[in-house]
Scaffold this motif. Structure first.
Motif, PDB file in Angstrom:
ATOM      1  N   ALA A  73     -19.983  17.424  -8.989  1.00  0.00           N
ATOM      2  CA  ALA A  73     -21.497  17.964  -8.979  1.00  0.00           C
ATOM      3  C   ALA A  73     -21.317  18.971  -9.820  1.00  0.00           C
ATOM      4  O   ALA A  73     -22.302  19.291 -10.848  1.00  0.00           O
ATOM      5  CB  ALA A  73     -22.025  18.210  -7.797  1.00  0.00           C
ATOM      6  N   VAL A  74     -20.443  20.165  -9.505  1.00  0.00           N
ATOM      7  CA  VAL A  74     -20.308  21.232 -10.402  1.00  0.00           C
ATOM      8  C   VAL A  74     -19.961  20.917 -12.072  1.00  0.00           C
ATOM      9  O   VAL A  74     -20.372  21.840 -12.856  1.00  0.00           O
ATOM     10  CB  VAL A  74     -19.165  22.028  -9.811  1.00  0.00           C
ATOM     11  N   ARG A  75     -19.266  19.935 -12.230  1.00  0.00           N
ATOM     12  CA  ARG A  75     -18.895  19.481 -13.521  1.00  0.00           C
ATOM     13  C   ARG A  75     -20.274  18.990 -14.342  1.00  0.00           C
ATOM     14  O   ARG A  75     -20.496  19.503 -15.544  1.00  0.00           O
ATOM     15  CB  ARG A  75     -17.816  18.435 -13.734  1.00  0.00           C
ATOM     16  N   PHE A 109     -15.666  26.310 -15.638  1.00  0.00           N
ATOM     17  CA  PHE A 109     -16.519  26.570 -14.451  1.00  0.00           C
ATOM     18  C   PHE A 109     -16.231  25.822 -13.360  1.00  0.00           C
ATOM     19  O   PHE A 109     -16.271  26.275 -12.248  1.00  0.00           O
ATOM     20  CB  PHE A 109     -18.139  26.361 -15.166  1.00  0.00           C
ATOM     21  N   THR A 110     -15.818  24.581 -13.697  1.00  0.00           N
ATOM     22  CA  THR A 110     -15.664  23.678 -12.392  1.00  0.00           C
ATOM     23  C   THR A 110     -14.232  24.221 -11.985  1.00  0.00           C
ATOM     24  O   THR A 110     -14.217  24.146 -10.445  1.00  0.00           O
ATOM     25  CB  THR A 110     -15.319  22.241 -13.147  1.00  0.00           C
ATOM     26  N   ARG A 111     -13.280  24.650 -12.423  1.00  0.00           N
ATOM     27  CA  ARG A 111     -12.044  24.898 -12.083  1.00  0.00           C
ATOM     28  C   ARG A 111     -12.282  26.335 -11.247  1.00  0.00           C
ATOM     29  O   ARG A 111     -11.747  26.574 -10.181  1.00  0.00           O
ATOM     30  CB  ARG A 111     -10.942  25.040 -13.171  1.00  0.00           C
ATOM     31  N   GLY A 112     -13.090  27.244 -11.860  1.00  0.00           N
ATOM     32  CA  GLY A 112     -13.195  28.556 -11.209  1.00  0.00           C
ATOM     33  C   GLY A 112     -14.062  28.392  -9.945  1.00  0.00           C
ATOM     34  O   GLY A 112     -13.842  29.057  -9.032  1.00  0.00           O
ATOM     35  N   VAL A 113     -14.960  27.658 -10.052  1.00  0.00           N
ATOM     36  CA  VAL A 113     -15.588  27.522  -8.647  1.00  0.00           C
ATOM     37  C   VAL A 113     -14.532  26.936  -7.640  1.00  0.00           C
ATOM     38  O   VAL A 113     -14.581  27.452  -6.371  1.00  0.00           O
ATOM     39  CB  VAL A 113     -16.948  26.520  -8.563  1.00  0.00           C
ATOM     40  N   ARG A 163     -22.300  35.878 -13.741  1.00  0.00           N
ATOM     41  CA  ARG A 163     -23.265  36.193 -12.772  1.00  0.00           C
ATOM     42  C   ARG A 163     -23.667  34.761 -11.944  1.00  0.00           C
ATOM     43  O   ARG A 163     -23.872  34.714 -10.757  1.00  0.00           O
ATOM     44  CB  ARG A 163     -24.435  36.804 -13.184  1.00  0.00           C
ATOM     45  N   ILE A 164     -23.825  33.609 -12.757  1.00  0.00           N
ATOM     46  CA  ILE A 164     -24.125  32.371 -12.250  1.00  0.00           C
ATOM     47  C   ILE A 164     -23.138  32.081 -11.134  1.00  0.00           C
ATOM     48  O   ILE A 164     -23.351  31.634 -10.129  1.00  0.00           O
ATOM     49  CB  ILE A 164     -24.389  31.175 -13.251  1.00  0.00           C
ATOM     50  N   ALA A 165     -21.774  32.071 -11.616  1.00  0.00           N
ATOM     51  CA  ALA A 165     -20.565  31.876 -10.998  1.00  0.00           C
ATOM     52  C   ALA A 165     -20.538  32.661  -9.518  1.00  0.00           C
ATOM     53  O   ALA A 165     -20.513  32.096  -8.467  1.00  0.00           O
ATOM     54  CB  ALA A 165     -19.362  31.983 -11.343  1.00  0.00           C
ATOM     55  N   VAL A 166     -20.704  33.775  -9.489  1.00  0.00           N
ATOM     56  CA  VAL A 166     -20.752  34.727  -8.320  1.00  0.00           C
ATOM     57  C   VAL A 166     -21.860  34.379  -7.605  1.00  0.00           C
ATOM     58  O   VAL A 166     -21.846  34.230  -6.282  1.00  0.00           O
ATOM     59  CB  VAL A 166     -20.675  36.146  -8.709  1.00  0.00           C
ATOM     60  N   SER A 167     -23.159  33.985  -8.039  1.00  0.00           N
ATOM     61  CA  SER A 167     -24.193  34.100  -7.467  1.00  0.00           C
ATOM     62  C   SER A 167     -24.098  32.550  -6.276  1.00  0.00           C
ATOM     63  O   SER A 167     -24.390  32.559  -5.361  1.00  0.00           O
ATOM     64  CB  SER A 167     -25.437  33.808  -8.212  1.00  0.00           C
ATOM     65  N   LEU A 168     -23.373  31.514  -7.125  1.00  0.00           N
ATOM     66  CA  LEU A 168     -23.396  30.327  -6.461  1.00  0.00           C
ATOM     67  C   LEU A 168     -22.196  30.583  -5.215  1.00  0.00           C
ATOM     68  O   LEU A 168     -22.329  29.766  -4.269  1.00  0.00           O
ATOM     69  CB  LEU A 168     -22.615  29.463  -7.336  1.00  0.00           C
ATOM     70  N   MET A 169     -21.117  31.277  -5.516  1.00  0.00           N
ATOM     71  CA  MET A 169     -20.311  31.594  -4.289  1.00  0.00           C
ATOM     72  C   MET A 169     -20.843  32.559  -3.243  1.00  0.00           C
ATOM     73  O   MET A 169     -20.418  32.233  -2.142  1.00  0.00           O
ATOM     74  CB  MET A 169     -18.996  32.494  -5.075  1.00  0.00           C
ATOM     75  N   LEU A 170     -21.666  33.459  -3.527  1.00  0.00           N
ATOM     76  CA  LEU A 170     -22.389  34.140  -2.571  1.00  0.00           C
ATOM     77  C   LEU A 170     -23.316  33.550  -1.761  1.00  0.00           C
ATOM     78  O   LEU A 170     -23.519  33.635  -0.530  1.00  0.00           O
ATOM     79  CB  LEU A 170     -22.757  35.309  -3.033  1.00  0.00           C
ATOM     80  N   ASN A 171     -23.837  32.383  -2.450  1.00  0.00           N
ATOM     81  CA  ASN A 171     -24.916  31.824  -1.840  1.00  0.00           C
ATOM     82  C   ASN A 171     -24.865  30.311  -1.967  1.00  0.00           C
ATOM     83  O   ASN A 171     -25.511  29.849  -3.003  1.00  0.00           O
ATOM     84  CB  ASN A 171     -26.564  32.032  -2.244  1.00  0.00           C
ATOM     85  N   HIS A 185     -25.582  27.718  -0.711  1.00  0.00           N
ATOM     86  CA  HIS A 185     -26.574  26.624  -0.124  1.00  0.00           C
ATOM     87  C   HIS A 185     -27.478  26.469  -1.272  1.00  0.00           C
ATOM     88  O   HIS A 185     -28.350  27.211  -1.325  1.00  0.00           O
ATOM     89  CB  HIS A 185     -26.968  26.893   1.117  1.00  0.00           C
ATOM     90  N   GLY A 186     -27.875  25.337  -1.916  1.00  0.00           N
ATOM     91  CA  GLY A 186     -28.862  25.155  -2.756  1.00  0.00           C
ATOM     92  C   GLY A 186     -29.003  23.886  -3.416  1.00  0.00           C
ATOM     93  O   GLY A 186     -28.207  22.839  -2.910  1.00  0.00           O
ATOM     94  N   GLN A 187     -29.574  23.685  -4.385  1.00  0.00           N
ATOM     95  CA  GLN A 187     -29.624  22.348  -5.163  1.00  0.00           C
ATOM     96  C   GLN A 187     -28.149  21.788  -5.474  1.00  0.00           C
ATOM     97  O   GLN A 187     -27.875  20.737  -5.309  1.00  0.00           O
ATOM     98  CB  GLN A 187     -30.422  22.408  -6.220  1.00  0.00           C
ATOM     99  N   LEU A 188     -27.222  22.789  -5.986  1.00  0.00           N
ATOM    100  CA  LEU A 188     -25.839  22.346  -6.379  1.00  0.00           C
ATOM    101  C   LEU A 188     -24.831  22.275  -5.241  1.00  0.00           C
ATOM    102  O   LEU A 188     -24.771  23.387  -4.504  1.00  0.00           O
ATOM    103  CB  LEU A 188     -25.452  23.237  -7.429  1.00  0.00           C
ATOM    104  N   ASP A 189     -24.219  21.393  -4.713  1.00  0.00           N
ATOM    105  CA  ASP A 189     -23.344  21.512  -3.654  1.00  0.00           C
ATOM    106  C   ASP A 189     -21.797  21.726  -4.403  1.00  0.00           C
ATOM    107  O   ASP A 189     -21.322  20.847  -5.188  1.00  0.00           O
ATOM    108  CB  ASP A 189     -23.266  20.038  -3.016  1.00  0.00           C
ATOM    109  N   ILE A 190     -21.599  22.934  -4.104  1.00  0.00           N
ATOM    110  CA  ILE A 190     -20.328  23.593  -4.898  1.00  0.00           C
ATOM    111  C   ILE A 190     -19.083  23.087  -4.494  1.00  0.00           C
ATOM    112  O   ILE A 190     -18.049  23.132  -4.915  1.00  0.00           O
ATOM    113  CB  ILE A 190     -20.335  25.163  -5.213  1.00  0.00           C
ATOM    114  N   SER A 191     -19.030  22.183  -3.096  1.00  0.00           N
ATOM    115  CA  SER A 191     -18.091  21.520  -2.837  1.00  0.00           C
ATOM    116  C   SER A 191     -17.717  20.139  -3.504  1.00  0.00           C
ATOM    117  O   SER A 191     -16.585  19.676  -3.146  1.00  0.00           O
ATOM    118  CB  SER A 191     -18.046  21.198  -1.305  1.00  0.00           C
TER     119      SER A 191
END
Length: 178
Positions: free
Chosen positions: A164-166, A76-80, A144-152, A154-160
């Motif tokens: 934090a993703v881990r 998940f971490t690497r995929g993001v 679906r979670i990964a795609v949702s995070l990629m498409l949006n 901005h939220g609680q999780l900073d995907i950059s």
């Protein structure tokens, strides 16, 4: 041809690029390009399939020799991160995210189903013991979670923030597999 198409799509986006631009960059005629790819959608699909194969090959590599829970976290971490590092994917997410939703809607969700099937295979190889039905459902949820995070993003999780993703995956997603 594919390298020229990728360069044009990455620079200008898919919508703003036409077949003439690609043929010119490739140094070929339009007719040569159209003989190989009947339209821009076929060309985009070829590139997406190539990138998808590379993406899942990398996730398989990351999951190798890991138990199911650490496979979920690390994949998940690497995929993001990988989605952000792949120039064509990053360009689509940045300027044309609706194309991803349109592709999913136009194909009755086939990309999601295919991605989930690949995730399920990777998780099975890492030793999950859950039923095939449960594994399919969990794999689809993860996609679906990964795609949702990629498409949006901005939220609680900073995907950059890779750490934090881990931590997100460790806290919430590992609970889904057994």
């Amino acid at each position: 041809m594919l390298d020229a198409a990728r360069a044009e799509f990455e620079r200008y986006g898919i919508r703003r690029t036409n077949m003439d631009d690609i043929a010119r960059r490739a140094g070929i005629s339009r007719s040569t390009l159209y003989r190989r790819f009947p339209n821009k959608d076929a060309l985009v699909e070829t590139l997406v399939l190539r990138d998808t194969a590379a993406f899942f090959a990398e996730l398989d590599r990351v999951a190798a020799d890991r138990d199911p829970r650490s496979a979920v976290v690390e994949c998940f971490t690497r995929g993001v991160r990988l989605a952000q590092e792949m120039p064509l994917v990053a360009r689509i997410l940045e300027s044309e995210p609706e194309l991803i939703l349109g592709l999913t809607n136009r194909t009755d969700g086939a990309p999601t189903v295919q991605a989930a099937a690949q995730v399920a295979v990777t998780l099975r190889r890492s030793g999950v013991t859950m039923s095939d039905e449960d594994l399919s459902a969990v794999a689809e949820i993860l996609v679906r979670i990964a795609v949702s995070l990629m498409l949006n993003p901005h939220g609680q999780l900073d995907i950059s923030d890779q750490e934090a993703v881990r931590q997100y995956a460790e806290r919430y997603l590992v609970r889904l597999v057994w």
